[in-house]
Design an enzyme around this catalytic site. Structure first.
Site, short mmCIF file in Angstrom:
data_model
loop_
_atom_site.label_atom_id
_atom_site.label_comp_id
_atom_site.label_asym_id
_atom_site.label_seq_id
_atom_site.Cartn_x
_atom_site.Cartn_y
_atom_site.Cartn_z
N ARG A 176 -7.84 8.99 13.23
CA ARG A 176 -7.56 10.42 13.20
C ARG A 176 -8.49 11.14 14.17
O ARG A 176 -9.61 10.67 14.44
CB ARG A 176 -7.75 10.98 11.79
N LYS A 200 -10.83 9.57 5.05
CA LYS A 200 -10.60 10.48 3.93
C LYS A 200 -11.21 9.93 2.66
O LYS A 200 -11.19 8.73 2.41
CB LYS A 200 -9.09 10.69 3.74
N HIS A 270 -2.48 13.20 16.68
CA HIS A 270 -1.75 12.54 15.59
C HIS A 270 -0.54 11.79 16.14
O HIS A 270 -0.15 10.74 15.61
CB HIS A 270 -1.31 13.57 14.56
N ARG A 273 -1.74 8.54 17.22
CA ARG A 273 -1.93 7.69 16.02
C ARG A 273 -0.59 7.10 15.60
O ARG A 273 -0.49 5.91 15.29
CB ARG A 273 -2.53 8.55 14.91
N HIS A 296 -4.99 4.16 5.42
CA HIS A 296 -4.10 4.73 4.40
C HIS A 296 -4.47 4.16 3.03
O HIS A 296 -4.64 2.95 2.88
CB HIS A 296 -2.64 4.36 4.70
N TYR A 305 6.31 4.04 9.43
CA TYR A 305 6.36 3.49 10.78
C TYR A 305 7.37 2.36 10.89
O TYR A 305 7.87 2.08 11.96
CB TYR A 305 4.97 3.02 11.21
#
Length: 324
Positions: A176, A200, A270, A273, A296, A305
């Site tokens: 990110r 995150k 993004h 990414r 993730h 994806y």
């Protein structure tokens, strides 16, 4: 509790005492125990205060009086006021998170939101660059003046080297933009060609990078960063024009500028990414590995994806197969 927005703060103060205390304890749990960011905690608190305000207006004075009817009524009200499907899905998720925590904390006799359904958020297939377009983008700093560099060629060189390193990192690792800008010098293991990323929820992961990124990083560290470094640089890997840590807003502007100059579709960090993830899957990487690389927490986030790859496969089939 992290300070919510002004409107939410007023509603929070107007809640019955037991509900107000529950909000504060839940926010402390999210921040201190689960390690959620201040932005995430504010989002949860905003949703929760809205829910508890609605419950109070329906006669509830404490969390134990919440039930599925109140939760459904709250979501229905959101829908009638024009909330988008994505917002409704997020608010339902906030209610479920709070309900589960409140039940474990003995504030609710049962997990009342466990059966709360929410509309499936419509997820657009991400726009991705082709591999040749991505290559054109990461190589663009050699053909264009950096946006934040002085006009003199020698002075512009450090920014050009930084831009190349930024683009190679974003596409070469799929991190990110906030993660790339948050990297410190000590997060780069040049011997193993790995960057240590803090993602995150404070989750740390190691992400490998390839030879092009290695060369770009080496050039930046040897010839670019020393020219921009100053008292405000600290341990930051990527620096802005004034020597401080490169911020994500500037990084987005850098990516968009080079894409426009190269005649490519509009793309953001993004989007790079997305492109990295799609190209990994198309190249044969398994979904679990891509999930780990992207950071993730759920495999469902990565599976979007596969939809992109399937669409490309279908297009190739229609074009090439005699019985398509």
């Amino acid at each position: 509790m992290d300070r919510p927005a002004t409107g939410t703060r007023a509603l929070h103060q107007a809640l019955p005492p037991a509900m107000r205390e529950a909000v504060d304890d839940f926010a402390a749990h999210l921040s201190g125990v689960r390690g959620r960011s201040a932005h995430t905690v504010r989002a949860y608190v905003t949703d929760l205060v809205s829910l508890l305000d609605h419950a109070a207006r329906m006669g509830c004075a404490e969390p134990a009086e919440l039930d599925l009817t109140v939760l459904r009524s709250w979501l229905a009200k959101q829908r009638t006021t024009g909330a988008a499907r994505t917002s409704l899905a997020r608010r339902a998720a906030s209610a479920r998170t709070f309900s589960g925590w409140a039940h474990r904390a003995a504030l609710l006799p049962t997990d009342v939101a466990a059966g709360l359904a929410s509309p499936r958020a419509h997820r657009e297939l991400p726009t991705v660059l082709r591999a040749d377009q991505a290559a054109d983008l990461v190589e663009a700093p050699g053909r264009r003046q950096p946006a934040d560099a002085p006009a003199e060629a020698d002075a512009a060189e450090p920014a050009r080297l930084r831009d190349r390193a930024l683009l190679e990192l974003l596409y070469g690792t799929g991190v990110r933009v906030s993660e790339a800008c948050g990297l410190d010098l000590t997060d780069v293991d040049q011997g193993r060609r790995v960057v240590r990323v803090l993602g995150k929820g404070g989750r740390e992961r190691a992400v490998p990078y390839g030879l092009p990124a290695e060369r770009a990083l080496r050039d930046w560290l040897d010839r670019g960063r020393p020219a921009l470094a100053g008292p405000a640089s600290g341990r930051a890997l990527l620096l802005g024009a004034r020597g401080g840590r490169l911020n994500p807003t500037t990084a987005r502007r850098i990516v968009a500028g080079y894409a426009e100059a190269a005649g490519l579709p509009r793309v953001s960090p993004h989007g790079l990414r997305h492109s990295a993830a799609t190209h990994l899957l198309e190249g044969g990487a398994d979904l679990r590995s891509v999930q780990e690389l992207l950071g993730h927490s759920s495999l469902a986030s990565t599976q979007i994806y596969t939809h992109v790859s399937t669409e490309r496969l279908r297009a190739a089939y229609r074009q090439a197969h005699p019985r398509a």
